[in-house]
Motif scaffolding. Structure first.
Motif, PDB file in Angstrom:
ATOM      1  N   SER A 140      -8.720  -5.114   1.712  1.00 14.35           N
ATOM      2  CA  SER A 140      -9.669  -6.163   2.117  1.00 14.35           C
ATOM      3  C   SER A 140      -9.024  -7.237   2.976  1.00 14.35           C
ATOM      4  CB  SER A 140     -10.314  -6.815   0.877  1.00 14.35           C
ATOM      5  OG  SER A 140     -11.009  -5.841   0.116  1.00 14.35           O
ATOM      6  N   THR A 141      -8.022  -6.869   3.770  1.00 13.15           N
ATOM      7  CA  THR A 141      -7.361  -7.824   4.648  1.00 13.15           C
ATOM      8  C   THR A 141      -7.882  -7.681   6.076  1.00 13.15           C
ATOM      9  OG1 THR A 141      -5.535  -6.217   4.824  1.00 13.15           O
ATOM     10  CG2 THR A 141      -5.256  -8.040   3.279  1.00 13.15           C
ATOM     11  N   ASP A 142      -7.493  -8.610   6.896  1.00 18.11           N
ATOM     12  CA  ASP A 142      -7.936  -8.667   8.286  1.00 18.11           C
ATOM     13  C   ASP A 142      -6.917  -7.928   9.160  1.00 18.11           C
ATOM     14  OD1 ASP A 142      -8.542  -9.345  10.907  1.00 18.11           O
ATOM     15  OD2 ASP A 142      -8.958 -11.453  10.454  1.00 18.11           O
ATOM     16  N   ASP A 162      -4.412 -14.512   4.102  1.00 16.02           N
ATOM     17  CA  ASP A 162      -4.680 -15.661   3.228  1.00 16.02           C
ATOM     18  C   ASP A 162      -3.871 -16.904   3.594  1.00 16.02           C
ATOM     19  OD1 ASP A 162      -2.187 -14.826   2.404  1.00 16.02           O
ATOM     20  OD2 ASP A 162      -2.793 -14.329   0.355  1.00 16.02           O
ATOM     21  N   SER A 163      -3.128 -16.827   4.699  1.00  9.40           N
ATOM     22  CA  SER A 163      -2.383 -17.989   5.222  1.00  9.40           C
ATOM     23  C   SER A 163      -1.464 -18.620   4.178  1.00  9.40           C
ATOM     24  CB  SER A 163      -3.365 -19.047   5.754  1.00  9.40           C
ATOM     25  OG  SER A 163      -4.191 -18.520   6.770  1.00  9.40           O
ATOM     26  N   THR A 194       3.397 -12.186   5.165  1.00 14.54           N
ATOM     27  CA  THR A 194       2.569 -11.211   5.872  1.00 14.54           C
ATOM     28  C   THR A 194       1.852 -10.335   4.856  1.00 14.54           C
ATOM     29  OG1 THR A 194       4.287  -9.515   6.016  1.00 14.54           O
ATOM     30  CG2 THR A 194       4.203 -11.149   7.800  1.00 14.54           C
ATOM     31  N   ASP A 195       0.732  -9.790   5.286  1.00 15.18           N
ATOM     32  CA  ASP A 195      -0.032  -8.913   4.388  1.00 15.18           C
ATOM     33  C   ASP A 195       0.815  -7.739   3.917  1.00 15.18           C
ATOM     34  OD1 ASP A 195      -2.174 -10.579   4.851  1.00 15.18           O
ATOM     35  OD2 ASP A 195      -3.074  -9.287   6.379  1.00 15.18           O
ATOM     36  N   GLY A 196       1.596  -7.179   4.841  1.00 12.03           N
ATOM     37  CA  GLY A 196       2.426  -6.042   4.478  1.00 12.03           C
ATOM     38  C   GLY A 196       3.456  -6.406   3.425  1.00 12.03           C
ATOM     39  N   ASP A 197       4.102  -7.567   3.567  1.00  9.88           N
ATOM     40  CA  ASP A 197       5.105  -7.990   2.577  1.00  9.88           C
ATOM     41  C   ASP A 197       4.452  -8.247   1.215  1.00  9.88           C
ATOM     42  OD1 ASP A 197       7.126  -7.750   4.389  1.00  9.88           O
ATOM     43  OD2 ASP A 197       7.401  -9.908   4.729  1.00  9.88           O
ATOM     44  N   GLU A 198       3.265  -8.805   1.241  1.00 10.17           N
ATOM     45  CA  GLU A 198       2.603  -9.066  -0.043  1.00 10.17           C
ATOM     46  C   GLU A 198       2.324  -7.759  -0.782  1.00 10.17           C
ATOM     47  OE1 GLU A 198       0.426 -12.374  -0.979  1.00 10.17           O
ATOM     48  OE2 GLU A 198      -0.125 -12.897   1.070  1.00 10.17           O
ATOM     49  N   VAL A 199       1.826  -6.761  -0.058  1.00  9.01           N
ATOM     50  CA  VAL A 199       1.462  -5.488  -0.682  1.00  9.01           C
ATOM     51  C   VAL A 199       2.695  -4.638  -0.984  1.00  9.01           C
ATOM     52  CG1 VAL A 199       0.259  -3.298  -0.315  1.00  9.01           C
ATOM     53  CG2 VAL A 199      -0.835  -5.453   0.357  1.00  9.01           C
ATOM     54  N   ASN A 200       3.620  -4.564  -0.039  1.00  8.42           N
ATOM     55  CA  ASN A 200       4.723  -3.605  -0.148  1.00  8.42           C
ATOM     56  C   ASN A 200       5.960  -4.145  -0.863  1.00  8.42           C
ATOM     57  OD1 ASN A 200       3.226  -1.684   1.385  1.00  8.42           O
ATOM     58  ND2 ASN A 200       3.882  -2.685   3.285  1.00  8.42           N
ATOM     59  N   ILE A 201       6.164  -5.468  -0.873  1.00  3.93           N
ATOM     60  CA  ILE A 201       7.400  -6.027  -1.432  1.00  3.93           C
ATOM     61  C   ILE A 201       7.143  -6.892  -2.665  1.00  3.93           C
ATOM     62  CG2 ILE A 201       9.388  -7.519  -0.977  1.00  3.93           C
ATOM     63  CD1 ILE A 201       9.179  -6.730   1.973  1.00  3.93           C
ATOM     64  N   HIS A 202       6.227  -7.847  -2.547  1.00  2.00           N
ATOM     65  CA  HIS A 202       6.084  -8.854  -3.592  1.00  2.00           C
ATOM     66  C   HIS A 202       4.982  -8.552  -4.601  1.00  2.00           C
ATOM     67  CE1 HIS A 202       8.869 -11.210  -1.235  1.00  2.00           C
ATOM     68  NE2 HIS A 202       8.037 -11.185  -0.190  1.00  2.00           N
ATOM     69  N   THR A 210      -5.036 -11.532  -0.181  1.00  2.00           N
ATOM     70  CA  THR A 210      -6.273 -12.275   0.085  1.00  2.00           C
ATOM     71  C   THR A 210      -6.397 -13.516  -0.805  1.00  2.00           C
ATOM     72  OG1 THR A 210      -7.513 -10.900  -1.494  1.00  2.00           O
ATOM     73  CG2 THR A 210      -7.500 -10.210   0.819  1.00  2.00           C
ATOM     74  N   ASN A 211      -5.371 -13.791  -1.600  1.00  4.48           N
ATOM     75  CA  ASN A 211      -5.350 -14.982  -2.457  1.00  4.48           C
ATOM     76  C   ASN A 211      -4.019 -15.685  -2.230  1.00  4.48           C
ATOM     77  OD1 ASN A 211      -5.284 -16.912  -4.478  1.00  4.48           O
ATOM     78  ND2 ASN A 211      -5.870 -15.517  -6.128  1.00  4.48           N
ATOM     79  N   SER A 212      -4.048 -16.850  -1.681  1.00  4.85           N
ATOM     80  CA  SER A 212      -2.796 -17.531  -1.312  1.00  4.85           C
ATOM     81  C   SER A 212      -1.973 -17.957  -2.523  1.00  4.85           C
ATOM     82  CB  SER A 212      -3.105 -18.753  -0.441  1.00  4.85           C
ATOM     83  OG  SER A 212      -3.896 -19.692  -1.160  1.00  4.85           O
TER      84      SER A 212
END
Length: 325
Positions: free
Chosen positions: A248-250, A257-258, A262-270, A275-277
């Motif tokens: 559900s990202t852009d 989510d600013s 990055t979206d990729g780091d949030e999903v793949n690393i952390h 979508t939630n800051s």
């Protein structure tokens, strides 16, 4: 149908046809007569599988001069197509669905004069018998003794009787009738029927290009709903287009989510939410917590790792470093 003597004048032949499972050499419409050869002959025929189910218009004058024009597109699809055949001077042009597929000129092409043999629809009259039967449907067959312009041909194809923005033929081919008004979203892909027409997508298939992303989502973010682009990564954030959709990202914003990640780091690393800051809802953005070695998945707002008397949350609001007194 008994035709008139056309002579050397311009003419236009218009009709709608719905293709069948015909073989090569089937006649959709035309006139041949009792004499062999090309004189006084015209017909529109299927060329069959050997020529990718193309169709050809053949015309010959009373002196034996002739020419042929063909469709360039595969038409054996069981759908309605609009056909326009135009003679202007010594040039014959063939139109399919408002688009000119070929024009051929024969400077020698002269008068087309017939005896009283009939024009046949769905077959050919030749030497006293009817043959070359065609399995298909034909509608609104017309002949004019003048040349239609390309704009007039386009208008014939794009007729929209009910004024809903969708041409009659598109509605009939996709829905079977003209009862739709353009506002429905039958395949629940986020595009109305009218928007499906405008984007050339299939209103009965939520994912026209089968790339795992709904047509509406692709259109919303400027992707191509007719192209398999699941693996693209236009914002270079480490998430492919299809993973952007699944999360559900852009796909046009590397940090949806600013929060500074990055979206990729949030999903793949952390494993944080892209979508939630503030994934752990502790009042501190994920990116800020990662920057200072805090845990973005645990509520550590009350911690004070530098023992300066200010909690992590207070450090964040003060703009100070929670690891440095």
């Amino acid at each position: 149908i008994r035709d008139r003597k056309w002579g050397s004048s311009d003419f236009t032949i218009l009709f709608w046809m719905k293709t069948g499972e015909e073989d090569s050499g089937c006649i959709i419409v035309g006139r041949y007569g009792d004499t062999a050869g090309t004189e006084g002959v015209w017909y529109f025929e299927s060329r069959g599988e050997g020529e990718d189910h193309a169709y050809m218009f053949h015309v010959g004058d009373t002196d034996g001069n002739f020419l042929q024009v063909r469709t360039s597109a595969h038409m054996n699809d069981l759908e309605w197509h609009h056909i326009g055949i135009v003679r202007e001077g010594t040039t014959i042009s063939l139109y399919v669905n408002g688009i000119k597929t070929e024009s051929v000129d024969n400077p020698l092409l002269g008068a087309i004069t017939f005896n009283n043999e009939p024009i046949m629809i769905g077959a050919l009259y030749y030497q006293g018998g009817i043959q070359s039967f065609w399995e298909g449907l034909i509608d609104d067959f017309r002949i004019y003794k003048y040349a239609y312009t390309q704009e007039e041909i386009e208008d014939e194809y794009s007729t929209d009787t009910d004024g809903d923005g969708m041409p009659n033929v598109w509605e009939v081919n996709n829905f079977g009738d003209q009862s739709h008004d353009g506002t429905a979203d039958g395949d629940a892909d986020g595009l109305s029927d009218l928007e499906e027409y405008q984007n050339n997508t299939d209103p009965m298939d939520s994912d026209t290009d089968n790339d795992g992303m709904p047509d509406g989502w692709e259109v919303q973010y400027g992707l191509n709903p007719l192209l398999y682009d699941a693996g693209g990564d236009g914002d270079t954030d480490g998430l492919s287009n299809v993973l952007e959709y699944q999360n559900s990202t852009d796909p046009t914003n590397s940090d949806t989510d600013s929060d500074g990640l990055t979206d990729g780091d949030e999903v793949n690393i952390h494993s944080t939410s892209p979508t939630n800051s503030d994934t752990d809802n502790d009042g501190m953005p994920d990116g800020w917590e990662v920057q200072y070695g805090l845990d973005p998945l645990a509520n550590d707002a009350g911690g004070d790792p530098d023992n300066d008397g200010y909690t992590n949350l207070e450090e964040y609001h003060r703009g100070t470093n929670p690891l440095n007194k």
